[in-house]
Structure formats: structure tokens, C-alpha cells
Design a protein around this motif. Structure first.
Motif, PDB file in Angstrom:
ATOM      1  N   ASN A  45      54.655 126.611 -48.835  1.00 56.48           N
ATOM      2  CA  ASN A  45      54.833 127.362 -47.591  1.00 56.48           C
ATOM      3  C   ASN A  45      53.494 127.746 -46.969  1.00 56.48           C
ATOM      4  O   ASN A  45      53.317 127.677 -45.751  1.00 56.48           O
ATOM      5  N   HIS A  46      52.550 128.136 -47.819  1.00 54.24           N
ATOM      6  CA  HIS A  46      51.226 128.514 -47.335  1.00 54.24           C
ATOM      7  C   HIS A  46      50.518 127.311 -46.700  1.00 54.24           C
ATOM      8  O   HIS A  46      49.934 127.420 -45.608  1.00 54.24           O
ATOM      9  N   LEU A  47      50.560 126.161 -47.358  1.00 54.47           N
ATOM     10  CA  LEU A  47      49.898 124.971 -46.823  1.00 54.47           C
ATOM     11  C   LEU A  47      50.597 124.431 -45.584  1.00 54.47           C
ATOM     12  O   LEU A  47      49.951 123.854 -44.711  1.00 54.47           O
ATOM     13  N   THR A  48      51.896 124.620 -45.498  1.00 50.68           N
ATOM     14  CA  THR A  48      52.622 124.188 -44.307  1.00 50.68           C
ATOM     15  C   THR A  48      52.130 124.957 -43.082  1.00 50.68           C
ATOM     16  O   THR A  48      51.918 124.369 -42.011  1.00 50.68           O
ATOM     17  N   GLU A  49      51.920 126.263 -43.250  1.00 51.02           N
ATOM     18  CA  GLU A  49      51.377 127.062 -42.151  1.00 51.02           C
ATOM     19  C   GLU A  49      49.963 126.613 -41.798  1.00 51.02           C
ATOM     20  O   GLU A  49      49.591 126.544 -40.628  1.00 51.02           O
ATOM     21  N   HIS A  50      49.165 126.291 -42.809  1.00 47.69           N
ATOM     22  CA  HIS A  50      47.804 125.810 -42.568  1.00 47.69           C
ATOM     23  C   HIS A  50      47.824 124.500 -41.784  1.00 47.69           C
ATOM     24  O   HIS A  50      47.030 124.317 -40.852  1.00 47.69           O
TER      25      HIS A  50
END
Length: 90
Positions: free
Chosen positions: A38-43
Motif C-alpha cells: 500500500n505504501h509503495l502504491t502511493e509512492h
């Protein structure tokens, strides 16, 4: 330099552990991978051309899929409960 939306691993491990010293069960691993995904998707929404991160994201999703299939094969009730808690499948 820490990120403003860093992943709190101790909180995730505390939420999904099965016993006091549990840090590596399937539930914990899947929950940690989901948080990182989820964190990398936002990035990647902000940085569309970051292909190195995209490759890492694909590796993480593949690892999570393998862990989920293992869990489904061995403990179906725990698998269904984990999907509900993480909101992975609709």
C-alpha cells in the motif's frame, strides 16, 4: 531521513501475531507485505517513472500471493479471516 508515512512494523506485528513471540507467521508476513504494498502504491502514484520501485512492488505482490495460497491450502478459516481484516478481496 524518515518518511512521513512510515510503516509501523511493531504495531502490525502486535495486531496479527498468534502468540507472544510470533514475528514470522503467515499472518504477520502477509500483513507486513500488505502495508508495504500500500505504501509503495502511493509512492508510484506520485512517481510514475520509478521503475525500480515498480519491480520491487511486483515481487512483493507475488510473495504475498504465494503466502496467501499457502494459507488457503493449510487453514481456510484463518485465510478467510485474514482477507476480511486486510480488505484484500471484495
Amino acid at each position: 531521513m524518515p518518511h512521513s508515512k512510515a510503516i509501523d512494523k511493531t504495531k502490525i506485528i502486535g495486531d496479527y501475531k498468534t502468540h507472544d513471540t510470533d514475528t514470522g507467521s503467515c499472518d504477520v508476513q502477509i500483513a507486513l507485505l500488505s502495508a508495504r504494498i500500500n505504501h509503495l502504491t502511493e509512492h508510484l502514484r506520485a512517481n510514475r517513472k520509478d521503475f525500480h520501485t515498480r519491480r520491487g512492488l511486483l515481487a512483493m505482490t507475488s510473495r504475498r500471493r504465494k503466502l496467501l495460497s499457502y494459507l488457503r491450502k493449510n487453514d481456510l478459516s484463518k485465510y478467510n479471516e485474514l482477507l476480511q481484516r486486510l480488505n484484500l478481496r471484495k
